[in-house]
Design an enzyme around this catalytic site. Structure first.
Site, PDB file in Angstrom:
ATOM      1  N   LYS A 116       0.823  -1.226   0.000  1.00 25.18           N
ATOM      2  CA  LYS A 116       0.000   0.000   0.000  1.00 25.18           C
ATOM      3  C   LYS A 116       0.848   1.263   0.000  1.00 25.18           C
ATOM      4  O   LYS A 116       0.306   2.364  -0.122  1.00 25.18           O
ATOM      5  CB  LYS A 116      -0.923   0.028   1.226  1.00 25.18           C
ATOM      6  CG  LYS A 116      -2.093  -0.934   1.108  1.00 25.18           C
ATOM      7  CD  LYS A 116      -3.301  -0.488   1.894  1.00 25.18           C
ATOM      8  CE  LYS A 116      -4.508  -1.297   1.518  1.00 25.18           C
ATOM      9  NZ  LYS A 116      -5.600  -1.158   2.458  1.00 25.18           N
ATOM     10  N   LYS A 165       2.049   2.682   2.370  1.00 22.18           N
ATOM     11  CA  LYS A 165       1.738   3.484   3.564  1.00 22.18           C
ATOM     12  C   LYS A 165       1.651   2.530   4.746  1.00 22.18           C
ATOM     13  O   LYS A 165       1.094   1.436   4.626  1.00 22.18           O
ATOM     14  CB  LYS A 165       0.359   4.141   3.401  1.00 22.18           C
ATOM     15  CG  LYS A 165       0.426   5.604   3.029  1.00 22.18           C
ATOM     16  CD  LYS A 165      -0.967   6.207   2.977  1.00 22.18           C
ATOM     17  CE  LYS A 165      -1.371   6.436   1.539  1.00 22.18           C
ATOM     18  NZ  LYS A 165      -2.784   6.400   1.281  1.00 22.18           N
TER      19      LYS A 165
END
Ligand code: CTP
Length: 133
Positions: A47, A49
């Site tokens: 992701k 993140k």
């Protein structure tokens, strides 16, 4: 017959009702539910993140859910690799992935797609928070 072992996996970042519904439905189908919780590094790898809530806290919250018999910290999305290790009888996957994990049936594992709860997700919560700030 022995106990039916079920498995499901997720990140469970900012635990919400969609997570609870899926876990509750999963436990209706099995005797012993193992829930894989994705490591921060695994989430970051796909992701780009890190989760808002760190792994230790996400795992502790999931472990406290009454439908959860065991938490497995997991650093892979490769369900076949996990199946090789823990040999669950059934795996529960959100129906947005319908058909995508059918290959596990060849291993003798039941693949069950459970309905997602509409209109909530970690992504949506983050968006709502942003919009309100
Ligand atoms: N899930 C669900 N209904 C939702 C959201 C999630 O049934 N509305 C299920 C997913 O199918 C998965 C599990 O909850 O089996 C964990 O999902 P996860 O990816 O951790 O949560 P999301 O809220 O979908 O996160 P994101 O928005 O970051 O994808």
């Amino acid at each position: 017959m022995g106990k039916l072992i079920g498995y499901t996996q997720g990140t469970y970042d900012m635990f919400h009702i969609g997570h609870l519904n899926l876990i509750k439905n999963a436990k209706r189908r099995c005797d012993y539910l193992i829930v894989g919780v994705n490591t921060d590094e695994l989430v970051e790898s796909y992701k780009h993140k890190r989760p808002i809530i760190p792994l230790a806290e996400r795992a502790e919250i999931v472990r406290a859910i009454r439908y959860v018999d065991e938490v497995l910290i997991t650093d892979t999305l490769d369900k076949k690799a996990i199946w090789d290790k823990i040999r669950f009888d059934e795996i529960y996957i959100g129906d947005d992935w319908k058909g995508k994990f059918d290959f596990l049936k060849d291993e003798g594992c039941e693949v069950v797609y459970l309905p997602r709860t509409p209109e909530i997700s970690t992504t949506q919560i983050k968006k709502d928070l942003n919009d309100k700030m």
